[in-house]
Motif scaffolding. Structure first.
Motif, short mmCIF file in Angstrom:
data_model
loop_
_atom_site.label_atom_id
_atom_site.label_comp_id
_atom_site.label_asym_id
_atom_site.label_seq_id
_atom_site.Cartn_x
_atom_site.Cartn_y
_atom_site.Cartn_z
N UNK A 23 -29.29 -10.44 17.73
CA UNK A 23 -29.57 -11.82 17.33
C UNK A 23 -28.86 -12.19 16.03
N UNK A 24 -28.78 -11.27 15.10
CA UNK A 24 -28.11 -11.53 13.82
C UNK A 24 -26.61 -11.78 14.03
N UNK A 25 -26.04 -11.23 15.08
CA UNK A 25 -24.62 -11.45 15.38
C UNK A 25 -24.30 -12.90 15.67
N UNK A 26 -25.29 -13.68 16.09
CA UNK A 26 -25.06 -15.10 16.36
C UNK A 26 -24.90 -15.92 15.09
N UNK A 27 -25.20 -15.35 13.95
CA UNK A 27 -25.04 -16.04 12.66
C UNK A 27 -23.62 -15.81 12.14
N UNK A 28 -22.65 -15.85 13.04
CA UNK A 28 -21.23 -15.63 12.72
C UNK A 28 -21.03 -14.28 12.03
N UNK A 29 -21.74 -13.27 12.49
CA UNK A 29 -21.61 -11.91 11.97
C UNK A 29 -21.25 -10.98 13.13
N UNK A 30 -20.08 -11.17 13.73
CA UNK A 30 -19.72 -10.35 14.90
C UNK A 30 -19.61 -8.86 14.57
N UNK A 31 -19.47 -8.54 13.29
CA UNK A 31 -19.44 -7.13 12.90
C UNK A 31 -20.74 -6.44 13.31
N UNK A 32 -21.86 -7.15 13.24
CA UNK A 32 -23.14 -6.57 13.65
C UNK A 32 -23.17 -6.26 15.14
N UNK B 76 -13.17 -10.71 18.65
CA UNK B 76 -11.91 -10.06 18.30
C UNK B 76 -10.73 -10.85 18.87
N UNK B 77 -10.85 -11.27 20.12
CA UNK B 77 -9.77 -12.05 20.74
C UNK B 77 -9.57 -13.39 20.03
N UNK B 78 -10.67 -14.05 19.68
CA UNK B 78 -10.58 -15.33 18.97
C UNK B 78 -9.92 -15.15 17.60
N UNK B 79 -10.34 -14.14 16.86
CA UNK B 79 -9.76 -13.91 15.53
C UNK B 79 -8.29 -13.54 15.60
N UNK C 258 -6.37 -16.76 16.40
CA UNK C 258 -6.28 -17.65 15.24
C UNK C 258 -5.31 -17.09 14.19
N UNK C 259 -5.40 -15.83 13.88
CA UNK C 259 -4.52 -15.23 12.87
C UNK C 259 -3.07 -15.33 13.30
N UNK C 260 -2.79 -15.07 14.57
CA UNK C 260 -1.42 -15.16 15.07
C UNK C 260 -0.89 -16.59 14.99
N UNK C 261 -1.67 -17.54 15.46
CA UNK C 261 -1.24 -18.95 15.41
C UNK C 261 -1.03 -19.39 13.98
N UNK C 262 -1.95 -19.06 13.09
CA UNK C 262 -1.84 -19.49 11.70
C UNK C 262 -0.61 -18.88 11.03
N UNK C 263 -0.37 -17.60 11.25
CA UNK C 263 0.78 -16.94 10.63
C UNK C 263 2.11 -17.48 11.16
N UNK C 264 2.15 -17.83 12.42
CA UNK C 264 3.39 -18.34 12.99
C UNK C 264 3.68 -19.79 12.59
#
Length: 101
Positions: free
Chosen positions: A20-29, A68-71, A74-80
């Motif tokens: 449940x805590x992962x839904x608070x934008x904490x995917x590391x959990x 992980x796929x979303x991040x 986003x990182x690839x698009x932003x860097x390019x």
């Protein structure tokens, strides 16, 4: 924390809490949950709470993969495209690279 010393109902409570805590934008959990409780869910002899723990472990793993796929996307698009986006990209950047107009 040693899961082998915990009662099964406390394991379920902790697994559910991490999920449940992962839904608070904490995917590391979710990642921690899926790794930490994997053995409890799939390798231990069956017990009453195991079915629900297994559900939370699977959902946490799926959530981890999606985040992980979303991040990465986003990182690839932003860097390019950072240089093309101009001032907006500079405003959302923490570090502005030098040498790029």
């Amino acid at each position: 924390m040693d899961l082998s010393k915990m009662k099964n109902d406390r394991k379920l409570y902790l697994c559910r809490w991490y999920y449940r805590a992962g839904f608070a934008f904490l995917p590391f959990l979710w990642c921690v949950n899926s790794i930490w409780f994997f053995t409890e869910a799939f390798r231990k002899p069956p017990y009453d709470e195991q079915k629900e723990i297994k559900k939370y472990v699977i959902l946490s793993g799926i959530g981890t993969i999606i985040w992980t796929a979303v991040l990465i996307t986003w990182i690839t698009i932003f860097q390019l495209h950072r240089a093309e986006w101009g001032e907006i990209a500079d405003q959302i950047s923490f570090i502005i690279p030098t040498g790029i107009p």
